[in-house]
Write an enzyme that holds these catalytic residues in place. Structure first.
Site, PDB file in Angstrom:
ATOM      1  N   LYS A   1      -9.306   2.273  -0.633  1.00  0.00           N
ATOM      2  CA  LYS A   1      -8.992   3.228  -1.700  1.00  0.00           C
ATOM      3  C   LYS A   1      -8.592   2.511  -2.995  1.00  0.00           C
ATOM      4  O   LYS A   1      -9.054   2.855  -4.069  1.00  0.00           O
ATOM      5  CB  LYS A   1      -7.839   4.160  -1.270  1.00  0.00           C
ATOM      6  CG  LYS A   1      -8.143   4.978  -0.019  1.00  0.00           C
ATOM      7  CD  LYS A   1      -7.016   5.956   0.304  1.00  0.00           C
ATOM      8  CE  LYS A   1      -5.695   5.315   0.692  1.00  0.00           C
ATOM      9  NZ  LYS A   1      -5.714   4.602   1.975  1.00  0.00           N
TER      10      LYS A   1
ATOM     11  N   ARG B   1      -5.289  -8.784   5.255  1.00  0.00           N
ATOM     12  CA  ARG B   1      -5.090  -8.441   3.842  1.00  0.00           C
ATOM     13  C   ARG B   1      -3.846  -9.125   3.273  1.00  0.00           C
ATOM     14  O   ARG B   1      -2.847  -9.291   3.950  1.00  0.00           O
ATOM     15  CB  ARG B   1      -4.912  -6.921   3.739  1.00  0.00           C
ATOM     16  CG  ARG B   1      -4.757  -6.421   2.333  1.00  0.00           C
ATOM     17  CD  ARG B   1      -5.164  -4.977   2.240  1.00  0.00           C
ATOM     18  NE  ARG B   1      -4.056  -4.072   2.459  1.00  0.00           N
ATOM     19  CZ  ARG B   1      -4.122  -2.761   2.233  1.00  0.00           C
ATOM     20  NH1 ARG B   1      -5.253  -2.216   1.847  1.00  0.00           N
ATOM     21  NH2 ARG B   1      -3.093  -2.001   2.441  1.00  0.00           N
TER      22      ARG B   1
ATOM     23  N   ARG C   1       1.155   2.987  11.063  1.00  0.00           N
ATOM     24  CA  ARG C   1       0.551   3.598   9.871  1.00  0.00           C
ATOM     25  C   ARG C   1      -0.729   4.352  10.221  1.00  0.00           C
ATOM     26  O   ARG C   1      -1.002   5.416   9.668  1.00  0.00           O
ATOM     27  CB  ARG C   1       0.264   2.532   8.815  1.00  0.00           C
ATOM     28  CG  ARG C   1       1.534   2.142   8.048  1.00  0.00           C
ATOM     29  CD  ARG C   1       1.371   0.823   7.351  1.00  0.00           C
ATOM     30  NE  ARG C   1       0.368   0.837   6.310  1.00  0.00           N
ATOM     31  CZ  ARG C   1      -0.282  -0.251   5.903  1.00  0.00           C
ATOM     32  NH1 ARG C   1      -0.040  -1.421   6.457  1.00  0.00           N
ATOM     33  NH2 ARG C   1      -1.172  -0.171   4.946  1.00  0.00           N
TER      34      ARG C   1
HETATM   35  P1  ADP Z   1      -1.785   2.067   2.614  1.00  0.00           P
HETATM   36  O1  ADP Z   1      -2.715   3.082   2.025  1.00  0.00           O
HETATM   37  O2  ADP Z   1      -2.345   0.713   2.613  1.00  0.00           O
HETATM   38  O3  ADP Z   1      -1.161   2.481   3.910  1.00  0.00           O
HETATM   39  P2  ADP Z   1       0.121   2.540   0.483  1.00  0.00           P
HETATM   40  O4  ADP Z   1       0.357   1.401  -0.417  1.00  0.00           O
HETATM   41  O5  ADP Z   1      -0.637   3.707  -0.018  1.00  0.00           O
HETATM   42  O6  ADP Z   1      -0.499   1.917   1.768  1.00  0.00           O
HETATM   43  O7  ADP Z   1       1.537   3.098   1.027  1.00  0.00           O
HETATM   44  C1  ADP Z   1       2.487   2.267   1.626  1.00  0.00           C
HETATM   45  C2  ADP Z   1       3.658   3.089   2.133  1.00  0.00           C
HETATM   46  O8  ADP Z   1       4.269   3.786   1.044  1.00  0.00           O
HETATM   47  C3  ADP Z   1       3.329   4.174   3.135  1.00  0.00           C
HETATM   48  O9  ADP Z   1       3.237   3.676   4.449  1.00  0.00           O
HETATM   49  C4  ADP Z   1       4.524   5.110   2.933  1.00  0.00           C
HETATM   50  O10 ADP Z   1       5.693   4.612   3.552  1.00  0.00           O
HETATM   51  C5  ADP Z   1       4.740   5.068   1.443  1.00  0.00           C
HETATM   52  N1  ADP Z   1       3.943   6.082   0.719  1.00  0.00           N
HETATM   53  C6  ADP Z   1       2.970   5.833  -0.204  1.00  0.00           C
HETATM   54  N2  ADP Z   1       2.451   6.992  -0.663  1.00  0.00           N
HETATM   55  C7  ADP Z   1       3.092   7.992  -0.015  1.00  0.00           C
HETATM   56  C8  ADP Z   1       2.995   9.413  -0.038  1.00  0.00           C
HETATM   57  N3  ADP Z   1       2.111  10.054  -0.826  1.00  0.00           N
HETATM   58  N4  ADP Z   1       3.816  10.117   0.781  1.00  0.00           N
HETATM   59  C9  ADP Z   1       4.712   9.510   1.581  1.00  0.00           C
HETATM   60  N5  ADP Z   1       4.845   8.175   1.665  1.00  0.00           N
HETATM   61  C10 ADP Z   1       4.058   7.411   0.877  1.00  0.00           C
END
Ligand code: ADP
Length: 213
Positions: free
Chosen positions: A13, A127, A171
């Site tokens: 993404k 990664r 996750r």
């Molecule tokens: P990835 O898509 O690689 O899992 P992100 O960088 O998008 O990782 O998100 C990392 C962490 O940040 C998530 O595991 C969560 O803890 C938190 N997070 C990010 N965006 C959200 C969201 N929209 N709602 C709840 N938690 C979020």
């Protein structure tokens, strides 16, 4: 463009969002990057979310909506935005719908990157991420020129706290339980575009077809 990027962690993404930004000046908004910056800066928000993020669980919908309600009204969003990692739950998607109606804005599409689980797992464990600018590397397919140093900004590149095997498994489970239902949500809204790849050219072709240009 106003696009939501959907798909499991590691689907690409962020990489796709960065590439799309170059096309028409839309801004990438990554809730994960916003939260990681808050942790790095040691703010109250950062302290509040640090442990939850390291485990791979989600932070609360209320907190994310507070952040996004403000963010989406900033000046740079007028040109368009690529939402990366948001919404991540049905309540967030409902709240976003209400917010956009209030702002008088419409999404172009919700783009789902639908990749096989094995590809995802392999990508996540290899990664690496820049601690400062968020640039993504991969020890196998996209190593930095100098080991441990970001090509873009020169800061340190690390494996994220939530990229241990245990946190990755969590996750992926959290994704299946809480985020995957958004695919149906956006299908019903008539906004879903699903691609079985994170190949940029193929993704772009799918978006162009959808946007009709
Ligand atoms: P990835 O898509 O690689 O899992 P992100 O960088 O998008 O990782 O998100 C990392 C962490 O940040 C998530 O595991 C969560 O803890 C938190 N997070 C990010 N965006 C959200 C969201 N929209 N709602 C709840 N938690 C979020």
């Amino acid at each position: 463009m106003k696009i939501i990027l959907l798909g499991p962690p590691g689907a690409g993404k962020g990489t796709i969002a960065k590439a799309l930004m170059q096309i028409d000046g839309s801004v990438q908004i990554s809730t994960g990057d916003i939260l990681r910056s808050a942790i790095a800066a040691g703010t109250d928000l950062g302290k509040q979310v640090e442990a939850v993020m390291a485990s791979g669980d989600l932070v609360t919908d209320e907190l994310i909506m507070d952040i996004m309600e403000q963010r989406l009204q900033e000046e740079d969003c007028k040109q368009g935005y690529l939402l990366d990692g948001f919404p991540r739950t049905i309540p967030q998607a409902e709240a976003l719908k209400t917010l956009l109606a209030k702002l008088g804005e419409k999404l172009d599409c919700a783009l789902e990157l639908d990749l096989p689980r094995e590809v995802i797992f392999d990508r996540l464990t290899t990664r690496r991420t820049c601690t400062s600018c968020g640039e993504i590397y991969n020890v196998k397919s996209k190593p930095p020129k100098v080991e441990g140093v970001c090509d873009v900004c020169g800061s340190a590149i690390v494996q994220r706290d939530d990229e241990t095997v245990e946190a990755i498994e969590n996750r992926l489970q959290v994704y299946n339980e809480q985020t995957a239902p958004l695919v149906e949500f956006y299908r019903k809204e008539g906004l879903l575009v699903s691609v079985p790849t994170s190949n940029l050219d193929q993704v772009l072709a799918a978006i162009k077809e959808r946007l009709g240009n």
